[in-house]
Write a protein that holds these residues in place. Structure first.
Motif, mmCIF file in Angstrom:
data_model
loop_
_atom_site.group_PDB
_atom_site.id
_atom_site.type_symbol
_atom_site.label_atom_id
_atom_site.label_comp_id
_atom_site.label_asym_id
_atom_site.label_seq_id
_atom_site.Cartn_x
_atom_site.Cartn_y
_atom_site.Cartn_z
ATOM 1 N N VAL A 56 -51.941 -12.198 9.359
ATOM 2 C CA VAL A 56 -51.271 -13.725 9.132
ATOM 3 C C VAL A 56 -52.088 -14.292 7.580
ATOM 4 C CG1 VAL A 56 -51.163 -16.049 9.377
ATOM 5 C CG2 VAL A 56 -50.676 -14.496 11.217
ATOM 6 N N ALA A 57 -53.219 -13.981 7.618
ATOM 7 C CA ALA A 57 -53.933 -14.383 6.382
ATOM 8 C C ALA A 57 -53.686 -13.672 5.242
ATOM 9 C CB ALA A 57 -55.644 -14.348 6.646
ATOM 10 N N ALA A 58 -53.262 -12.125 5.209
ATOM 11 C CA ALA A 58 -52.930 -11.199 4.175
ATOM 12 C C ALA A 58 -51.608 -11.637 3.771
ATOM 13 C CB ALA A 58 -53.030 -9.831 4.711
ATOM 14 N N LEU A 59 -50.767 -11.992 4.845
ATOM 15 C CA LEU A 59 -49.448 -12.382 4.384
ATOM 16 C C LEU A 59 -49.340 -13.686 3.508
ATOM 17 C CD1 LEU A 59 -47.501 -11.686 7.559
ATOM 18 C CD2 LEU A 59 -47.388 -10.413 5.300
ATOM 19 N N ARG A 60 -50.183 -14.546 3.966
ATOM 20 C CA ARG A 60 -50.311 -15.839 3.051
ATOM 21 C C ARG A 60 -51.025 -15.591 1.759
ATOM 22 N NH1 ARG A 60 -53.171 -19.882 7.357
ATOM 23 N NH2 ARG A 60 -51.355 -20.375 8.450
ATOM 24 N N ARG A 61 -51.782 -14.541 1.548
ATOM 25 C CA ARG A 61 -52.364 -14.238 0.291
ATOM 26 C C ARG A 61 -51.394 -13.799 -0.798
ATOM 27 N NH1 ARG A 61 -56.858 -12.823 3.159
ATOM 28 N NH2 ARG A 61 -56.354 -10.588 2.950
ATOM 29 N N LYS A 62 -50.239 -13.071 -0.129
ATOM 30 C CA LYS A 62 -49.222 -12.275 -0.902
ATOM 31 C C LYS A 62 -48.200 -13.391 -1.129
ATOM 32 C CE LYS A 62 -49.697 -7.661 0.894
ATOM 33 N NZ LYS A 62 -49.204 -6.760 1.788
ATOM 34 N N ALA A 63 -48.248 -14.318 -0.417
ATOM 35 C CA ALA A 63 -46.888 -15.364 -0.598
ATOM 36 C C ALA A 63 -47.090 -16.147 -1.827
ATOM 37 C CB ALA A 63 -46.783 -16.188 0.794
ATOM 38 N N ILE A 99 -57.348 -8.477 19.397
ATOM 39 C CA ILE A 99 -55.866 -8.555 19.320
ATOM 40 C C ILE A 99 -55.478 -9.796 18.320
ATOM 41 C CG2 ILE A 99 -53.585 -8.873 20.191
ATOM 42 C CD1 ILE A 99 -54.340 -7.030 22.412
ATOM 43 N N LEU A 100 -56.373 -11.058 18.768
ATOM 44 C CA LEU A 100 -56.229 -12.424 17.980
ATOM 45 C C LEU A 100 -56.844 -12.053 16.609
ATOM 46 C CD1 LEU A 100 -57.467 -14.771 20.805
ATOM 47 C CD2 LEU A 100 -55.298 -14.470 19.998
ATOM 48 N N PHE A 101 -57.963 -11.278 16.529
ATOM 49 C CA PHE A 101 -58.599 -10.988 15.024
ATOM 50 C C PHE A 101 -57.623 -10.349 14.318
ATOM 51 C CE2 PHE A 101 -61.019 -7.903 12.687
ATOM 52 C CZ PHE A 101 -61.178 -8.790 11.587
ATOM 53 N N ALA A 102 -57.069 -9.304 14.851
ATOM 54 C CA ALA A 102 -56.068 -8.258 14.119
ATOM 55 C C ALA A 102 -54.905 -9.467 13.691
ATOM 56 C CB ALA A 102 -55.561 -7.335 14.727
ATOM 57 N N GLY A 103 -54.213 -10.106 14.530
ATOM 58 C CA GLY A 103 -53.362 -11.039 14.090
ATOM 59 C C GLY A 103 -53.476 -12.163 13.167
ATOM 60 N N LEU A 104 -54.948 -12.585 13.146
ATOM 61 C CA LEU A 104 -55.097 -13.622 12.161
ATOM 62 C C LEU A 104 -55.326 -13.150 10.915
ATOM 63 C CD1 LEU A 104 -57.379 -15.849 14.645
ATOM 64 C CD2 LEU A 104 -55.099 -16.552 13.575
#
Length: 264
Positions: free
Chosen positions: A257-264, A249-254
């Motif tokens: 978050v990393a995918a969202l940062r790349r889109k931002a 779950i931690l892996f999926a969450g991180l």
């Protein structure tokens, strides 16, 4: 504090994370996931050997894990097709181990505990063994860090720097066998590879340097341990699998978050 079985379980899981964090980073960088599986599955054969001869389970596990790791490392050095070879060795070792256990007379041990771990049953002696092994593995990797990293990045570069890639592969082999012996009690043979891979994979989404990834993997493994124990106590689920589930779950969450940062 150590009289509390939850505290012992938490300390045991954190100890395993100290060993699996940095080693797991190398497992990912070198694409050695199957290597870890084969060594971990062979541990069950070590359990059978220990029960049949009266040796401590940790000693039997370590001997067989070392033998399997050395065999796999040797085959890798000879250019074998490792996917198929490791698949055969991994499942054959597990099968022979389970068959061998069935021949041990008067067996009163729950084999499932060795397959999936029994972190809540960790005693003071187990805790000492886990931390001794964890410190040994972490110290070994810290000592050989630069050479291991160079050999992992480029074997030709390692040769040019006077580093023997085969020797560094042997160092990882020894560390992996010791981790298997240490972690068997906590997460079991079937989940050891997950404890190596999942926290390190999660750490890769956070880290900018190899050293940061190794340290982050230790932290994520420790956090998964505490979270998994909390889930196990709250919902009465198996502790070892719960630790791995929280790590996933931690892996999926991180990753999200990393995918969202790349889109931002």
């Amino acid at each position: 504090m150590l009289d509390d079985f939850i505290a012992r379980a938490a300390l045991a899981g954190i100890g395993v994370s100290v060993a699996t964090g940095p080693l797991g980073a190398f497992v990912i960088w070198r694409r050695m996931a199957y290597f870890g599986d084969a060594t971990a599955h062979a541990a069950i054969l070590g359990v059978a050997l220990a029960l049949a001869t009266g040796l401590p389970v940790a000693a039997g596990t370590l001997v067989v894990a070392l033998a399997m790791a050395a065999t796999v490392s040797g085959l890798a050095g000879r250019g074998w097709a490792m996917d198929t070879t490791l698949g055969v060795l991994s499942h054959a070792a597990l099968a022979f181990g389970l068959v061998a256990v069935s021949f041990v007379p008067g067996l009163r041990v729950d084999v499932q505990a060795f397959l999936f771990g029994d972190i809540l049953a960790v005693g003071r002696g187990d805790l000492g063994w886990i931390w001794l092994g964890a410190v040994a593995v972490a110290g070994l990797i810290a000592w050989r860090w630069s050479a291991l990293l160079t050999a992992t990045l480029n074997e030709d570069l390692a040769h040019a720097a006077g580093i023997d890639p085969g020797r560094e592969r042997l160092v990882l082999t020894l560390a992996l066998a010791l981790v298997v012996a240490v972690a068997l009690k906590v997460v079991g043979a079937l989940l050891i590879a997950a404890m190596l891979i999942v926290p390190a994979a999660a750490a890769r989404t956070l880290a900018r340097t190899p050293e940061a990834m190794a340290l982050a993997a230790v932290g994520i493994g420790a956090l998964a341990t505490l979270g998994g124990l909390a889930v196990s106590l709250r919902f009465d689920t198996p502790a070892g699998p719960s630790v791995i589930a929280v790590a996933a779950i931690l892996f999926a969450g991180l990753l999200a978050v990393a995918a969202l940062r790349r889109k931002a």
